[in-house]
Design a protein around this motif. Structure first.
Motif, PDB file in Angstrom:
ATOM      1  N   PRO A 267       1.785   5.798   8.835  1.00 19.58           N
ATOM      2  CA  PRO A 267       2.220   5.406   7.486  1.00 19.58           C
ATOM      3  C   PRO A 267       1.561   4.096   7.073  1.00 19.58           C
ATOM      4  O   PRO A 267       1.120   3.310   7.916  1.00 19.58           O
TER       5      PRO A 267
ATOM      6  N   THR B  30       1.889   1.092   3.504  1.00 22.27           N
ATOM      7  CA  THR B  30       2.537   0.792   2.227  1.00 22.27           C
ATOM      8  C   THR B  30       1.642  -0.087   1.377  1.00 22.27           C
ATOM      9  O   THR B  30       0.807  -0.843   1.892  1.00 22.27           O
TER      10      THR B  30
ATOM     11  N   THR C 286       9.836   3.510  11.647  1.00 25.33           N
ATOM     12  CA  THR C 286      10.174   2.889  10.371  1.00 25.33           C
ATOM     13  C   THR C 286      11.460   2.106  10.555  1.00 25.33           C
ATOM     14  O   THR C 286      12.481   2.660  10.956  1.00 25.33           O
TER      15      THR C 286
ATOM     16  N   THR D 230      -1.819  13.608   2.937  1.00 24.53           N
ATOM     17  CA  THR D 230      -1.185  12.325   2.629  1.00 24.53           C
ATOM     18  C   THR D 230      -0.079  12.572   1.618  1.00 24.53           C
ATOM     19  O   THR D 230      -0.309  13.212   0.584  1.00 24.53           O
TER      20      THR D 230
ATOM     21  N   ARG E 208       4.914   4.058  -0.404  1.00 20.19           N
ATOM     22  CA  ARG E 208       4.636   4.414   0.988  1.00 20.19           C
ATOM     23  C   ARG E 208       3.743   5.646   1.015  1.00 20.19           C
ATOM     24  O   ARG E 208       3.975   6.614   0.294  1.00 20.19           O
ATOM     25  N   TYR E 209       2.723   5.593   1.858  1.00 18.21           N
ATOM     26  CA  TYR E 209       1.831   6.716   2.094  1.00 18.21           C
ATOM     27  C   TYR E 209       2.012   7.176   3.543  1.00 18.21           C
ATOM     28  O   TYR E 209       1.940   6.363   4.469  1.00 18.21           O
ATOM     29  N   ASP E 210       2.257   8.446   3.746  1.00 17.53           N
ATOM     30  CA  ASP E 210       2.332   9.014   5.095  1.00 17.53           C
ATOM     31  C   ASP E 210       1.114   9.894   5.315  1.00 17.53           C
ATOM     32  O   ASP E 210       0.969  10.952   4.688  1.00 17.53           O
TER      33      ASP E 210
ATOM     34  N   GLU F 167       6.711  -0.566   8.699  1.00 18.41           N
ATOM     35  CA  GLU F 167       6.116   0.613   9.339  1.00 18.41           C
ATOM     36  C   GLU F 167       5.417   0.129  10.607  1.00 18.41           C
ATOM     37  O   GLU F 167       4.267  -0.283  10.587  1.00 18.41           O
TER      38      GLU F 167
END
Length: 750
Positions: free
Chosen positions: A468, A470, A570, A435, A450-452, A554
């Motif tokens: 993703p 957020t 995105t 992550t 934002r987390y991927d 996302e």
């Protein structure tokens, strides 16, 4: 003058006296340690503005810990007086040094600049902007180091403080009364560096208005600067703060690269060696010479719960028994040695109380290995520190960690699948869950992250392991901001979600799909979550974050009813096109100026110039200034558009290509090599993680600036070209388009 003295200290000598206070050398009675004490004169303690500023100086710097900032050990306030108790360092101000030397060797100037920039960097990391960097606030010690002093005008990053500073070194935005930012300090530091190597300030004028005009509009006079240092000064003194190094830390990296190239790997050692004799001689003529035998305050003295670490000047000439009058040198020190808070030429009192303590954000990583599955994980998440309310801070940190806690739970729940352990063993595979956390926007009242989430595995290939999300928080309360906090009530309806869909669609790659259905195409998908599941409310069926440029959606297309092959995307919608759907109080939290109504969305099917251009094939998006005409641009294996303004002889070209697979560093190296092969000159290049930036001069003498993104499947690039003489008027539009450029989905070819 008040006779009040800080209790527990014996005054040794006076270091400086000014309009608002004085600085003395003193000995701590219990330990015998020497300190510098800065007093606010009693008659000014009754002035609420001056008293608040004195408290603010100590309070703002309570979080700064740096070997490059003179430390503040304690703040004492009584009805009789107020004092700051500081570290005393044997050294002299850069102002005194310049008064005797006039011009410094480039290596020496670079060494001093580096040390004080490192002090600024540590202050910036704590959310504090100095706003009054000048030669008098840089201390040069005999031991070969420079330290930053006197934060009397400091503010929290992004907050307005006193509309004040030292005019000869004030950045254009500071003249305009805009909030302080790290780039403001970078400008001032570059002005001082210019003075060190030329013997005079970059701009000089008879009146404040003339000086303001020069700082805001005149080109930097580089003829007197050694050629190898001109790019460094041009960058640091750019009129637009967006074109300067964004932080003092970033400027140090550029400084070291330039210094090594121009003066060799031992440049810093030579620079300090050249300064040592002058610094020692000047120090010997001040009361601070006593520190060679008495010692400095190396640890807090009498510092209780209110102890802080910061700095104010502690250099000057003695007025007592240790004062020595020695010809020209001491005469100079008498004039310039006093370092106090008075003497500012531009000064307006603020009407607001000190702002709340700054929240600082740092990225943390939790990593490990689940032996039972097996699977490894490396999960990033932000964590805040500081702030006045511990309960709010805990709520914020719990919310910021929640996405990786869910990720860990998913990893551990995978143990429940009975055949996975066997399949991993058969395949010889150890999946790696990852992550990556990225701050999209931070304002005084809002944080958007934002987390991927990703997974390296051939076996666990389902897209739900790779997505993703957020998180957006109200920093004042610690609460998550959901659709009801963001959108106006009438937008959280079927009709409102239809309007939102219409605003988003022009910025997508292929528009909203048709929902798969037996026997016909099915209805068109929308962003409305209730269209997919009637039991849900009318809210966006996509995670939503916020950047400086716009609202970022996302979109997982399969969650909206599209087929799995549609993947994810995105999509960034500029605030100018969506802010009218938001609640006004949320727009205020964003800290951005937006129009009250949105313009018509741009059409991706025609090349007409509008506020926003979205490429229908590659999905990248950019802003386009008014007055530019469009023409198709078709690079090899790609597609794009060129926007031209003949009156300015300026072109903006944006394009995508199916030449992905290169890392950012490789793409940057290729861009630099191509420019130099065509006879151009690269003056700046930087690998910025997910993208690169490069600028310089083409073979025809025109300025170029390029920003490029490189993914596994494709690339997206923006490039400006314009004449040098147009730089001032193009700085703002170039900065706007660069910051608003969004690359689209680079994970696949188009």
């Amino acid at each position: 003058m008040s006779d009040w003295r800080a209790p527990g200290f014996t005054e040794v000598d006076v270091l400086g006296v000014g309009g608002f206070g004085r600085v003395v050398l003193a000995k701590h009675q219990d330990s015998g340690r020497m300190v510098a004490i800065k007093y606010l004169l009693a008659e000014y303690l009754a002035d609420p503005d001056l008293a608040a500023g004195f408290r603010r100086e100590a309070w703002l710097l309570s979080g700064v810990r740096s070997p490059h900032v003179v430390r503040l050990f304690d703040f004492i306030e009584t009805p009789q007086g107020a004092a700051l108790v500081m570290e005393a360092v044997p050294g002299v101000s850069l102002r005194a040094l310049l008064a005797t030397e006039n011009v410094l060797a480039p290596e020496s100037a670079l060494a001093i600049l580096k040390g004080s920039l490192l002090g600024l960097a540590d202050a910036h990391a704590a959310g504090v902007v100095h706003r009054d960097y000048k030669p008098g606030n840089v201390l040069v010690s005999r031991e070969g180091e420079s330290k930053l002093v006197d934060f009397g005008l400091a503010t929290l990053d992004g907050h307005n403080g006193l509309t004040a500073g030292s005019p000869s070194y004030m950045a254009p935005e500071q003249w305009a009364g805009q909030p302080g930012q790290p780039a403001t300090d970078v400008y001032a530091a570059t002005c001082v560096f210019y003075q060190c190597i030329t013997g005079h300030q970059p701009f000089e004028a008879d009146t404040a208005d003339e000086l303001r005009a020069l700082h805001q509009t005149a080109p930097v006079p580089l003829d007197a600067v050694p050629e190898e240092l001109r790019p460094l000064i041009a960058r640091g003194m750019a009129k637009d703060p967006a074109w300067r190094p964004s932080t003092a830390d970033a400027f140090v990296s550029e400084l070291e690269t330039v210094a090594r190239k121009a003066y060799g790997k031992d440049w810093e050692k030579r620079g300090w060696k050249r300064l040592a004799a002058s610094a020692a001689a000047l120090t010997a003529l001040t009361p601070l010479a006593l520190l060679t035998t008495a010692g400095t305050a190396a640890a807090p003295i009498g510092a209780g719960a209110g102890a802080v670490a910061a700095g104010v000047p502690a250099t000057g000439t003695g007025a007592g028994a240790t004062a020595v009058i020695v010809g020209k040198v001491i005469a100079v020190l008498v004039v310039v040695g006093a370092l106090v808070t008075g003497g500012i030429l531009v000064f307006n009192h603020p009407g607001d109380p000190p702002p709340p303590a700054a929240l600082t954000v740092a990225i943390q990583t939790e990593s490990g290995r689940d032996q039972a599955l097996p699977i490894t994980y490396s999960l990033q998440y932000p964590q805040v520190s500081g702030g006045p309310d511990a309960a709010v801070r805990k709520r914020i940190n719990d919310a910021l960690r929640a996405p990786i806690d869910k990720r860990l739970k998913a990893v551990r729940d995978a143990r429940a699948e009975p055949d996975w352990q066997q399949r991993f063993t058969e395949l010889g595979e150890t999946p790696a869950a990852r992550t990556t956390a990225r701050i999209l926007l931070q304002t005084p009242s809002l944080l958007s992250v934002r987390y991927d989430h990703d997974l390296d595995s051939n076996f666990l290939s389902h897209p739900t392991w790779r997505f993703p999300e957020t998180v957006t928080l109200d920093l004042r309360t610690g609460n998550l901001l959901g659709p009801k906090d963001v959108f106006r009530p009438e937008i959280l309806t079927a009709a409102g979600m239809k309007t939102l869909t219409e605003r988003i669609e022009p910025h997508t790659r292929h528009g909203f799909c048709r929902v798969a259905s037996v026997g016909d195409e099915g209805p068109q998908a929308t962003i409305d979550a209730a269209d997919r599941d009637p039991s849900r409310e009318h809210v966006p069926g996509a995670s939503m974050g916020f950047t400086k440029a716009g609202a970022e959606f996302e979109i997982l297309w399969y969650d909206l009813g599209c087929d799995m092959a549609s993947g994810k995307e995105t999509v960034t919608v500029p605030y100018a096109e969506i802010a009218d759907l938001f609640q006004p109080k949320f727009v205020a939290m964003l800290g951005t100026t937006t129009p009250s109504s949105a313009p018509a969305p741009p059409s991706s099917s025609t090349p007409a110039v509008s506020n926003t251009y979205t490429n229908p094939r590659f999905g990248f998006t950019t802003r386009v200034p008014e007055g530019y005409t469009a023409a198709p641009y078709q690079p090899d294996n790609g597609d794009g558009m060129t926007f031209t303004n003949p009156a300015l002889d300026a072109t903006l070209t944006v394009w995508g290509t199916n030449s992905g697979g290169r890392g950012t560093a490789a793409a940057l190296a290729d861009a630099a090599a191509a420019e130099e092969a065509n006879g151009g000159r690269v003056t700046y290049r930087k690998d910025e993680g997910d993208h690169y930036s490069i600028s310089g001069y083409q073979s025809d003498g025109k300025i170029f600036y390029e920003r490029g993104f490189s993914g596994t499947g494709s690339t997206a690039t923006l490039r400006w070209v314009y004449p040098r003489e147009r730089k001032t008027e193009l700085d703002a539009p170039v900065s706007t388009t660069v910051e608003a450029f969004r690359p689209g989905d680079l994970s696949q070819p188009h």
